[in-house]
Scaffold this motif. Structure first.
Motif, short mmCIF file in Angstrom:
data_model
loop_
_atom_site.label_atom_id
_atom_site.label_comp_id
_atom_site.label_asym_id
_atom_site.label_seq_id
_atom_site.Cartn_x
_atom_site.Cartn_y
_atom_site.Cartn_z
N THR A 70 40.40 11.25 56.67
CA THR A 70 39.08 11.80 56.36
C THR A 70 38.95 13.25 56.82
O THR A 70 38.36 14.08 56.14
CB THR A 70 37.97 10.94 57.01
OG1 THR A 70 38.13 9.59 56.53
CG2 THR A 70 36.59 11.44 56.64
N PRO A 73 41.82 18.28 55.25
CA PRO A 73 41.29 18.89 54.03
C PRO A 73 42.23 18.71 52.84
O PRO A 73 43.44 18.70 52.98
CB PRO A 73 41.16 20.37 54.40
CG PRO A 73 42.09 20.58 55.53
CD PRO A 73 42.22 19.27 56.25
N GLU A 74 41.62 18.56 51.69
CA GLU A 74 42.37 18.50 50.44
C GLU A 74 42.94 19.90 50.18
O GLU A 74 42.30 20.90 50.45
CB GLU A 74 41.41 18.10 49.31
CG GLU A 74 42.07 17.74 48.03
CD GLU A 74 41.07 17.17 47.02
OE1 GLU A 74 41.54 16.63 46.02
OE2 GLU A 74 39.86 17.28 47.23
N LYS A 76 44.47 22.05 47.13
CA LYS A 76 44.66 22.07 45.67
C LYS A 76 46.14 22.29 45.32
O LYS A 76 46.78 23.17 45.86
CB LYS A 76 43.80 23.17 45.05
CG LYS A 76 43.78 23.11 43.54
CD LYS A 76 42.77 24.09 42.98
CE LYS A 76 42.89 24.14 41.48
NZ LYS A 76 41.93 23.35 40.79
N LEU A 79 47.82 18.43 48.21
CA LEU A 79 47.31 17.21 48.83
C LEU A 79 45.99 16.83 48.17
O LEU A 79 45.04 17.60 48.22
CB LEU A 79 47.13 17.46 50.33
CG LEU A 79 46.88 16.25 51.21
CD1 LEU A 79 48.11 15.35 51.25
CD2 LEU A 79 46.53 16.70 52.63
N ARG A 80 45.96 15.65 47.55
CA ARG A 80 44.74 15.22 46.87
C ARG A 80 44.11 14.05 47.61
O ARG A 80 44.80 13.28 48.27
CB ARG A 80 45.02 14.87 45.42
CG ARG A 80 45.97 13.70 45.23
CD ARG A 80 46.30 13.48 43.75
NE ARG A 80 47.43 12.59 43.61
CZ ARG A 80 47.34 11.26 43.51
NH1 ARG A 80 46.17 10.67 43.52
NH2 ARG A 80 48.43 10.53 43.38
N LYS A 81 42.80 13.95 47.49
CA LYS A 81 42.12 12.85 48.16
C LYS A 81 42.04 11.63 47.26
O LYS A 81 41.99 11.75 46.03
CB LYS A 81 40.74 13.27 48.65
CG LYS A 81 39.69 13.39 47.59
CD LYS A 81 38.35 13.74 48.24
CE LYS A 81 37.25 13.68 47.18
NZ LYS A 81 35.94 13.85 47.76
N GLY A 85 38.20 9.92 50.46
CA GLY A 85 38.91 10.92 51.25
C GLY A 85 39.56 10.37 52.50
O GLY A 85 40.22 11.09 53.23
N LYS A 88 44.88 10.44 51.70
CA LYS A 88 45.31 11.66 51.02
C LYS A 88 46.73 11.42 50.53
O LYS A 88 47.52 10.72 51.19
CB LYS A 88 45.30 12.87 51.96
CG LYS A 88 43.94 13.22 52.56
CD LYS A 88 43.03 13.87 51.57
CE LYS A 88 41.73 14.42 52.13
NZ LYS A 88 41.00 13.67 53.09
N VAL A 90 50.29 13.13 48.27
CA VAL A 90 51.03 14.22 47.65
C VAL A 90 51.97 13.60 46.62
O VAL A 90 52.57 12.56 46.88
CB VAL A 90 51.79 15.07 48.70
CG1 VAL A 90 52.82 14.24 49.46
CG2 VAL A 90 52.48 16.26 48.05
#
Length: 114
Positions: A70, A73-74, A76, A79-81, A85, A88, A90
């Protein structure tokens, strides 16, 4: 090391197997006393019975997912949530350069306290 996980990795395309083995090693070096378990058809990594990470092989990628993320941070393009969140991920594709040190840093942060 789980024999079922080894079999799962060995069934992947050669480039995917190489990525999986590097991720597998990175997880075991990053999370002390991590338990490797083949569950829900994929390699899962647990610390004190809590999920820390999972590796999933798909047709054209390998996905590495961390739990308890949580506060991470995502990023761009990296790393995507997932969900709200708390997870995460990849996605690693053939020929892509992978920053295993960055992934280890994320995993170390998310697995601390498990």
């Amino acid at each position: 090391m789980s024999d079922e996980v080894t079999q799962y990795i060995n069934k992947a395309q050669p480039w995917q197997a190489e990525v999986c083995e590097k991720l597998r090693t990175m997880v075991s070096e990053t999370v002390p006393d991590v338990e490797e378990r083949f569950q829900y058809g994929k390699p899962h990594y647990l610390k004190n019975g809590n999920y820390a990470a999972v590796i999933a092989v798909a047709k054209d990628k390998v996905t590495f997912m961390v739990f308890n993320a949580t506060n991470i941070p995502e990023v761009k393009g990296f790393l995507r949530k997932l969900g709200k969140g708390e997870r995460k991920a990849v996605d690693i594709r053939e020929g892509q350069t992978v920053d295993y040190d960055a992934l280890a840093g994320i995993l170390k942060e998310t697995a601390t306290g498990l």
